[in-house]
Design an enzyme around this catalytic site. Structure first.
Site, PDB file in Angstrom:
ATOM      1  N   SER A  45       0.839  -1.196   0.000  1.00  0.00           N
ATOM      2  CA  SER A  45       0.000   0.000   0.000  1.00  0.00           C
ATOM      3  C   SER A  45       0.878   1.251   0.000  1.00  0.00           C
ATOM      4  O   SER A  45       1.727   1.421  -0.869  1.00  0.00           O
ATOM      5  CB  SER A  45      -0.965  -0.043   1.196  1.00  0.00           C
ATOM      6  OG  SER A  45      -2.002   0.896   1.043  1.00  0.00           O
ATOM      7  N   ASP A  83      -6.061  -3.400  -2.705  1.00  0.00           N
ATOM      8  CA  ASP A  83      -4.987  -3.140  -1.745  1.00  0.00           C
ATOM      9  C   ASP A  83      -4.432  -4.423  -1.119  1.00  0.00           C
ATOM     10  O   ASP A  83      -5.174  -5.237  -0.558  1.00  0.00           O
ATOM     11  CB  ASP A  83      -5.531  -2.238  -0.634  1.00  0.00           C
ATOM     12  CG  ASP A  83      -4.437  -1.586   0.186  1.00  0.00           C
ATOM     13  OD1 ASP A  83      -3.490  -2.279   0.579  1.00  0.00           O
ATOM     14  OD2 ASP A  83      -4.536  -0.373   0.428  1.00  0.00           O
TER      15      ASP A  83
END
Length: 337
Positions: free
Chosen positions: A73, A210
């Site tokens: 991320s 993600d």
């Protein structure tokens, strides 16, 4: 310079334009050094600032001191940037200058009923984030990294973990992917951002989510990749940098109701927080105590992935300075000399 960095510098001189011969394999004579950076949205200010203080002291680039950089991320964005020599000062500036622009609510969020909208669309679109990533990475591809990389994400269609990697041994699948697309793919947190579309050379594009949902703390991925290169656990030296956490104080009503409106974006935060603790514990069990260093902080102030207010940024910067003061020169001696 790390052993992998030295080897790659030698190999690079012998590589021609044929992508299929691009093979990076670090030697295994000394410690295999891994840098792992957690996810956490705007909280990436903490690892970026911590590394900036180290870089300011030692000079050169962070990537020169590691065989492998793993990031998820926001940590994935930092890892990708470090791998092509973007200075930590530039990375810190990116977070400070663009944070509020990236986490800008959709117009409809501001004029429509927020609860109704949240049921249908993500809190933010990714247009401004895409522009910022293109500005940082330009046309750079995964194969342009100057050190080995692992960047976790999730294939939405298959609900399967995906780790984007620099080409090595017989793995060349990701070599021509654009870095900005990989950065978008690892940071597409559900409820916060829509899925990222990653173009492939052939076939339909991938829709990616993600990587923090399964590897927000990517330390174990770094250990596994080092093992893949033939390292023994005693030869792996890991520097794991978190993005901070506050003592979780969940309300029982949220757990008992367990509906979407009860959880909201908090479900993503909850999942990533639990995953951080789990992976950190596994990394500690796997590696000898002297081979594992974790840099993180705990605060009483709640800082969310999208907390871009000046107070939150200031807390993150000060916590990084405090962490550096506590851990230097031990970390510098272990990883940067």
């Amino acid at each position: 310079m790390s052993i992998g960095g030295i080897y790659m510098a030698l190999v690079w001189k012998d590589i021609n334009s044929a992508d299929d011969i691009l093979t990076w394999k670090p030697e295994n004579k000394k410690k295999f050094k891994v840098l792992a950076i957690d996810g956490g949205g705007i909280k990436g200010v903490f690892p970026a600032k911590y590394l900036q203080m180290i870089e300011n002291k030692i000079g050169g680039n962070i990537y020169e001191h590691f065989d492998l950089i793993v990031g998820t991320s926001t940590g994935g964005i930092i890892a990708l940037a470090l791998s092509i020599g973007v200075s930590t000062s530039e990375i810190v500036k990116l977070y400070k200058d663009l944070g509020k622009n990236i986490f800008k609510s959709r117009l409809v969020n501001r004029v429509a009923h927020p609860i109704t909208h949240a049921l249908l669309k993500s809190k933010y679109d990714n247009k401004n984030l895409t522009v910022a990533l293109k500005d940082v990475f330009g046309d750079k591809k995964i194969k342009d990294a100057k050190t080995l990389l692992c960047i976790p994400s999730i294939d939405f269609y298959r609900a399967k973990p995906k780790v984007y990697k620099t080409p090595h041994s017989h793995y060349h699948l990701d070599r021509n992917l654009k870095m900005w697309q990989v950065a978008l793919a690892t940071s597409a947190a559900p409820t916060y951002f829509p899925a990222a579309i990653v173009d492939k050379a052939a076939g339909t594009p991938d829709y990616m989510i993600d990587g923090g949902l399964w590897a927000n703390n990517p330390s174990v991925i770094g250990i596994c990749e080092a093992l893949h290169f033939g390292c023994n656990l005693k030869d792996i030296q890991l520097l794991s940098i978190g993005t901070g956490h506050c003592v979780y104080k969940g309300k029982k009503e949220k757990a008992l109701k367990s509906g979407f409106l009860s959880w909201g974006t908090g479900l993503v935060d909850f999942t990533m927080n639990a995953q951080n603790y789990g992976n950190n514990a596994m990394a500690m069990y796997l590696l000898p105590e002297e081979n594992f260093d974790r840099i993180d902080f705990e605060t009483g102030d709640k800082i969310n992935l999208d907390s871009v207010d000046d107070k939150s940024i200031e807390i993150l910067m000060k916590e990084a300075e405090r962490a550096y003061g506590k851990t230097c020169p031990d970390i510098e001696n272990k990883f940067f000399i």
